[in-house]
Design an enzyme around this catalytic site. Structure first.
Site, PDB file in Angstrom:
ATOM      1  N   GLU A  69      40.129  49.535  48.535  1.00 42.84           N
ATOM      2  CA  GLU A  69      41.357  49.209  47.808  1.00 42.84           C
ATOM      3  C   GLU A  69      41.239  49.599  46.345  1.00 42.84           C
ATOM      4  OE1 GLU A  69      44.410  46.789  45.691  1.00 42.84           O
ATOM      5  OE2 GLU A  69      42.261  46.864  45.331  1.00 42.84           O
TER       6      GLU A  69
ATOM      7  N   ASP B 282      35.945  45.351  48.941  1.00 43.64           N
ATOM      8  CA  ASP B 282      35.318  46.132  47.871  1.00 43.64           C
ATOM      9  C   ASP B 282      35.717  45.556  46.519  1.00 43.64           C
ATOM     10  OD1 ASP B 282      38.019  47.052  48.197  1.00 43.64           O
ATOM     11  OD2 ASP B 282      37.546  48.853  47.034  1.00 43.64           O
TER      12      ASP B 282
HETATM   13  N1  BES Z   1      44.662  42.461  43.176  1.00 45.20           N
HETATM   14  C1  BES Z   1      45.221  43.611  42.517  1.00 45.20           C
HETATM   15  C2  BES Z   1      46.727  43.659  42.530  1.00 45.20           C
HETATM   16  C3  BES Z   1      47.412  42.599  41.716  1.00 45.20           C
HETATM   17  C4  BES Z   1      46.958  42.298  40.452  1.00 45.20           C
HETATM   18  C5  BES Z   1      48.519  41.992  42.206  1.00 45.20           C
HETATM   19  C6  BES Z   1      47.620  41.330  39.712  1.00 45.20           C
HETATM   20  C7  BES Z   1      49.177  41.056  41.486  1.00 45.20           C
HETATM   21  C8  BES Z   1      48.718  40.720  40.223  1.00 45.20           C
HETATM   22  C9  BES Z   1      44.705  44.878  43.179  1.00 45.20           C
HETATM   23  O1  BES Z   1      43.377  44.799  43.571  1.00 45.20           O
HETATM   24  C10 BES Z   1      44.810  46.003  42.154  1.00 45.20           C
HETATM   25  O2  BES Z   1      44.133  45.979  41.173  1.00 45.20           O
HETATM   26  N2  BES Z   1      45.707  46.956  42.391  1.00 45.20           N
HETATM   27  C11 BES Z   1      45.838  48.118  41.573  1.00 45.20           C
HETATM   28  C12 BES Z   1      46.550  49.128  42.425  1.00 45.20           C
HETATM   29  C13 BES Z   1      46.618  50.510  41.875  1.00 45.20           C
HETATM   30  C14 BES Z   1      45.272  51.104  41.606  1.00 45.20           C
HETATM   31  C15 BES Z   1      47.394  51.373  42.841  1.00 45.20           C
HETATM   32  C16 BES Z   1      46.637  47.847  40.298  1.00 45.20           C
HETATM   33  O3  BES Z   1      47.583  47.049  40.304  1.00 45.20           O
HETATM   34  O4  BES Z   1      46.274  48.418  39.281  1.00 45.20           O
HETATM   35 ZN    ZN Z   2      41.862  45.065  41.950  1.00 46.79          ZN
END
Ligand code: BES
Ligand code: ZN
Length: 465
Positions: free
Chosen positions: A152, A87
């Site tokens: 996610e 997604d």
């Molecule tokens: N791919 C990201 C996580 C990420 C971003 C890891 C940059 C390392 C570096 C993931 O899809 C994401 O955006 N996660 C959210 C999680 C939250 C909503 C719980 C985030 O980090 O904001």
């Molecule tokens: Zn993300």
């Protein structure tokens, strides 16, 4: 050692055209209007795994389906669980995209589309690395399981329920199904172009909404201002009481559980020679702020932060309106470092905001979601295998980094399965995930595919305990 050079050369342009096909599906999970495209993406992916003769299932959940696929499992071989998400975030603001978000376009060696880096483009490198083994050698050196979710970016409710056993069947229990020796996730970034990395730490998060109500309706600010609490004023006072001018978060006990950065780790960060000037230039800012006494990398990777993510209240239209608004609100989040507990943060925040909420204002603090940060051990044989695979796939040994983003499922795998995760990000910090003109370097896409194939080989050499 299997050599896939010919296979990768022959399939180079097909990988890119399939990447375009994959990114054209607008799999925006949070917005119901995209449901058909989300399902189309899940089915597209499932078909790909079926093409490798993997046992494949679309697991229906309360939300979007989970794509689960596994190679024929051979006893005695190490088992890797690849996690990723199909997604994507909503594409708006649309008018800031140079080319439309769901019309993947290649410019200067980069593919531009929503999901290019986060996470569709990164995730399918493991499909193609695996495909090379299956098609070129007819076998795999390890057992593979793929768990690719479709929520996610919107709260992972379906995956949460799946991991909690809600969709278990007598002959298919979630935790037995996905049990593995190690998890592999490519959903983060390299250190910089030409500097691949292994990530060993992620931050956690605690996300809230604060709603303030004052008088029963909007009031004339001349007739009532100064005597009646203004929810918008209260909001700014309450939010600014949460962090001081030195970047320290003002919540009781907030720093108590933090394990301070060791001198060695600070030196390792410093050895990366982070360039603040170039960073500022890339972002279009003329200065940097943050917790005093810490460098930019320390602030981004290993220190907690407070950020307002959205703010509303009062008159937003053209011109001026002398109004005392009846309501105001904000969404804000704290990034946490490993060992901080989002529940404790919520309790402390609730106490603090209650204590400073002005007379005449009622507040409602909503705990939207939270997850602790995570650290993975650096000295495991899996890390060594990952470092070797990256060196072969990218032509450069990786540096070891932490990252400021959050991938909460890493904790679920550790808690529920007792296994570690390899965080192998192929993206770049300026890939614009969650923002307009998201992109992915095609060089990184192909290097990710090569690394994935190498990684299966390196992991196959690990002696299982
Ligand atoms: N791919 C990201 C996580 C990420 C971003 C890891 C940059 C390392 C570096 C993931 O899809 C994401 O955006 N996660 C959210 C999680 C939250 C909503 C719980 C985030 O980090 O904001
Ligand atoms: Zn993300």
């Amino acid at each position: 050692m299997a050599n896939f050079d010919d296979y990768f050369k022959t399939n180079h342009s097909r990988f890119e055209s399939e990447l375009c096909e994959w990114l054209r599906m607008a799999s925006v999970s949070t917005d119901p209007q995209y449901k058909p495209q989300v399902e189309q993406a899940a089915r597209w992916l499932a078909t790909k795994f079926e093409g490798l003769s993997f046992k494949t299932e679309l697991i229906e959940t309360c939300g979007h389906p989970i794509v689960y696929a596994e190679s024929p499992q051979v006893p005695g071989l190490p088992t890797v669980l690849v996690y990723g998400h199909y997604d994507v975030q909503p594409p708006d603001p649309l008018d800031e995209w140079i080319t439309p978000p769901f019309e993947p376009t290649i410019r200067e060696g980069k593919i531009f589309a929503r999901g290019a880096t986060d996470d569709k483009g990164q995730m399918i490198t493991h499909l193609y690395g695996t495909e090379a083994w299956v098609k070129a050698t007819g076998k795999l050196p390890i057992n593979l399981k793929f768990l690719i979710e479709g929520e996610e970016e919107c709260g992972r409710k379906g995956l949460g329920e799946f991991l909690a056993g809600k969709y278990d069947q007598p002959n298919r229990k979630a935790l037995e199904l996905i049990d593995a020796d190690i998890v592999v996730i490519s959903d983060s970034s390299q250190y910089a172009p030409g500097m691949p990395a292994v990530t060993y730490g992620l931050r956690g998060i605690a996300y809230f909404e604060l709603r303030l109500s004052g008088p029963k309706q909007d009031l004339h600010s001349g007739a009532f201002g100064g005597a009646v609490s203004n929810p918008a004023n209260a909001l700014t006072q309450m939010l600014s009481a949460l962090i001081d001018l030195h970047g320290k978060i003002q919540l009781d006990g907030f720093y108590d559980d933090i394990v301070e950065l060791s001198e060695t780790e600070r030196e390792q960060f410093a050895d990366l020679k982070f360039d603040d000037e170039a960073f500022m230039k890339g972002l279009g800012v003329t200065g940097l702020t943050g917790e005093e006494g810490y460098t930019t990398l320390e602030r981004r990777w290993a220190r907690p932060t407070f950020d307002i993510n959205g703010l509303w209240g009062g008159y937003q239209g053209e011109g001026a309106k002398t109004v005392l608004p009846a309501k105001a609100g904000a969404k804000f989040s704290l990034r946490l470092v490993p060992n901080q507990d989002p529940k404790k943060v919520y309790e402390s925040l609730q106490r603090k905001l209650n204590a400073i909420c002005p007379p005449g204002i009622t507040m409602d603090l909503i705990d939207l979601h939270g997850a602790p940060g995570s650290m993975v051990p650096i000295d495991s044989p899996y890390m060594t295998a990952a470092a070797k695979a990256i060196e072969k796939g990218f032509g450069k040994a990786p540096v070891f980094i932490r990252s400021g983003g959050s991938i909460p499922v890493v904790n679920s795998f550790a808690e529920k399965l007792g296994i570690g995760t390899l965080l192998l990000g192929w993206g770049q910090d300026d890939d614009n995930p969650h923002s307009p003109n998201e992109k992915f370097l095609l060089k990184d896409f192909h290097a990710g595919i090569r690394t994935s194939a190498q990684l299966w080989e390196e992991i196959s050499k690990i002696e299982l305990a």
